[in-house]
Design a protein around this motif. Structure first.
Motif, PDB file in Angstrom:
ATOM      1  N   TYR A  47       2.117  41.448  24.733  1.00  7.96           N
ATOM      2  CA  TYR A  47       0.735  41.335  25.209  1.00  7.96           C
ATOM      3  C   TYR A  47       0.442  42.473  26.170  1.00  7.96           C
ATOM      4  N   TYR A  53      -3.501  42.191  28.562  1.00  8.56           N
ATOM      5  CA  TYR A  53      -2.809  41.101  29.237  1.00  8.56           C
ATOM      6  C   TYR A  53      -3.532  40.675  30.505  1.00  8.56           C
ATOM      7  N   GLN A  54      -3.763  39.379  30.627  1.00 12.56           N
ATOM      8  CA  GLN A  54      -4.303  38.798  31.849  1.00 12.56           C
ATOM      9  C   GLN A  54      -3.148  38.216  32.637  1.00 12.56           C
ATOM     10  N   ARG A 237      -0.883  32.678  23.102  1.00  7.79           N
ATOM     11  CA  ARG A 237      -1.170  34.049  22.658  1.00  7.79           C
ATOM     12  C   ARG A 237      -2.634  34.351  22.463  1.00  7.79           C
ATOM     13  N   ASP A 238      -3.461  33.310  22.436  1.00  3.33           N
ATOM     14  CA  ASP A 238      -4.855  33.554  22.054  1.00  3.33           C
ATOM     15  C   ASP A 238      -5.692  32.350  22.462  1.00  3.33           C
TER      16      ASP A 238
ATOM     17  N   ILE B 242     -11.032  27.388  24.373  1.00  2.00           N
ATOM     18  CA  ILE B 242     -10.543  27.832  25.682  1.00  2.00           C
ATOM     19  C   ILE B 242      -9.410  28.842  25.516  1.00  2.00           C
ATOM     20  N   LEU B 243      -9.137  29.562  26.592  1.00  2.00           N
ATOM     21  CA  LEU B 243      -7.968  30.448  26.642  1.00  2.00           C
ATOM     22  C   LEU B 243      -6.896  29.722  27.447  1.00  2.00           C
ATOM     23  N   PRO B 244      -5.894  29.148  26.770  1.00  2.00           N
ATOM     24  CA  PRO B 244      -4.872  28.407  27.527  1.00  2.00           C
ATOM     25  C   PRO B 244      -4.228  29.269  28.607  1.00  2.00           C
ATOM     26  N   ARG B 245      -4.234  30.578  28.410  1.00  3.82           N
ATOM     27  CA  ARG B 245      -3.610  31.428  29.427  1.00  3.82           C
ATOM     28  C   ARG B 245      -4.364  31.362  30.761  1.00  3.82           C
ATOM     29  N   MET B 249      -2.430  31.113  34.340  1.00  3.70           N
ATOM     30  CA  MET B 249      -2.532  32.113  35.401  1.00  3.70           C
ATOM     31  C   MET B 249      -2.721  31.482  36.777  1.00  3.70           C
TER      32      MET B 249
END
Lengths: 320, 320
Positions: A47, A53-54, A237-238, B242-245, B249
């Motif tokens: 990523y 990448y966040q 990943r998304d 949603i963005l699970p990331r 974070m």
């Protein structure tokens, strides 16, 4: 030194091998300089490489990699935890581990016991988030009867056997199944087989799910989880599409852990946890495919596509 | 008796008005029979009417409605809490409240103080979930500095003023803004205005979000929430992307409360909470549009589309 350098964001082909890359010259008070034996290859590396990448993509040129194992080569003036020649594994974000040498903070490196190889050591690093998960779930774990780890074997160092009733894993190719059983899983499922969801739905409800691929599995997890169960996201990943009402119906709890937010104390706790695990023999990392350093591009393809099946942690061997 | 009956699942037009609907004849030991003055109209009533409600749609023919206020008409043989003639508000799922009379369990009905009208009482019912939210968030609330309630005014009975630093609300039409301020909100925003997200992002991070429309707002909430903040879903109409990331974070926590899972103790706690609120004057329900019983179809359109703006709880007046 030998190193992989990302000179611009992009696909796996932006990973360039340099036979004589510049070495870091100054070592901070609490830093150690490690001669890397093996580096871990993690989805997050890809990523970052892609540049989206966040919370923060590194700026090219940079050397990828955050975990690995090797020998302590030099110690900063105030380092007391290690001496040159010590076997260590590490997980840090200072300089990249896809390189012959790597600088890490002394508190992000940990002793690698003699009963584990460098390959096994390199498979622990990035998965040290487990203790954080455990601490978050402490109360739940005491009551929980059934767990689901997605891809525990890819995580490889996850000492599944130490968890009460750890039960199911998916995302496992045939070869990995045996290894998962050896690692203590009491049920092992292959998510590539039809009907694995039905198998998971049978038996006790699943109280805790550790989810490594939330973009694909989050809604499935919400369908599988027990009432008031906990889903902990450790990888995604998304984007994911979910029905928020699934959360409401069971009053489920969806949360996450992130290594980036660990405190100094947590890092120490994690080190101690895996130290006990190495000593007592229940840290048994499973190694997947090992690539040579100049094959980093192939390793990046594999860690996403798993063409060889998810058999264990994917590594780069630096010495070859 | 007069009642609305859903004879088949479908749009608002399946809500048929019967001037002489059969009345329930037998009253259970702990049931009370209420002469309904006003019934609450809630989004969930429309989901049930459409026939796709999880976990369970009722089977037509049935009378919709789960909350309201009125006078106790008859009491089951073992009821001690009420006597005929008592003013009550209620929230129960036994027989529908879109009717002249309605049967509820005595523990789901609560005294309506003289300082509140039947209209105001009917605006409390379905929003009794607040105490559950509060108890869930107890620890968070002690530390939290900034809250976001989406559509607190539609909820109308939510005593925002009692929460420390309750600060922002969106989804409010112009008229509702004044009422929200009166209810104790320290900042009031209109989510139909451009740039309200930027306004919310200014100032302190938001520690707790009570989300009433998760399908639309969940990703925005994940962007707005403070690190380790809590998002509590209390309403959702559809799928959410949603963005699970985003969860990873900040190690946010996404959970929900559901009235359907409340214990007997929780219902009692909720009743006591609102009893204190009525006595002390901080339960100040805000009424939106009041429809006549035979206009239930229009009320169902309005509760979803808010063509008149979200000004407060939408009600049916039974007596007219």
């Amino acid at each position: 030194m030998k190193a992989i350098v990302v000179s611009a964001f992009g696909g796996p082909d932006v990973l360039k091998y340099f036979g004589n890359h510049e070495m870091l010259k100054v070592l901070g008070d609490h830093q150690i300089f490690i001669k890397v034996s093996h580096a871990g290859v993690n989805p997050v590396d890809t990523y970052k490489r892609a540049g989206n990448y966040q919370p923060s993509s590194p700026k090219p040129p940079y050397t990828p990699g955050s975990d690995g194992a090797g020998l302590v080569h030099l110690c900063g003036p105030k380092v007391t935890k290690f001496k040159p020649g010590d076997r260590v594994y590490f997980c840090d974000f200072q300089t990249g581990s896809y390189a012959e040498y790597c600088t890490v903070s002394e508190d992000r490196a940990y002793r690698l016991h003699d009963n584990l190889s460098f390959e096994q050591g390199a498979a622990i690093g990035f998965h040290t988030s487990l203790p954080t998960v455990l601490s978050l779930l402490k109360e739940k774990l005491e009551k929980a009867k059934r767990f689901l780890f997605t891809e525990p074997v890819e995580g490889s160092a996850w000492p599944a056997a130490r968890l009460p009733s750890t039960s199911a894993s998916k995302s496992l190719a045939q070869l990995a199944l045996k290894k998962a059983r050896w690692n203590g899983a009491s049920e092992v499922l292959n998510h590539r087989e039809d009907g694995y969801m039905e198998l998971l739905k049978k038996g006790q409800p699943i109280d805790v799910i550790i989810e490594m691929l939330a973009n694909v599995n989050l809604q499935k997890d919400l369908d599988l989880i027990a009432e008031e169960g906990v889903i902990v996201i450790v990888g995604s990943r998304d984007r994911a599409e979910i029905l928020p009402r699934s959360i409401m119906m069971k009053e489920s709890l969806v949360t996450a852990v992130s290594l980036f937010r660990c405190t100094h104390e947590t890092w120490k706790e994690m080190g101690d946890f895996f130290d006990r695990g190495q000593r007592d023999g229940w840290v048994r990392p499973v190694i997947g495919k090992v690539y040579k350093l100049h094959e980093a591009n192939l390793a990046h393809e594999e860690v996403i596509k798993h063409q060889a099946g998810s058999q264990g942690k994917i590594l780069l061997s630096i010495d070859d």
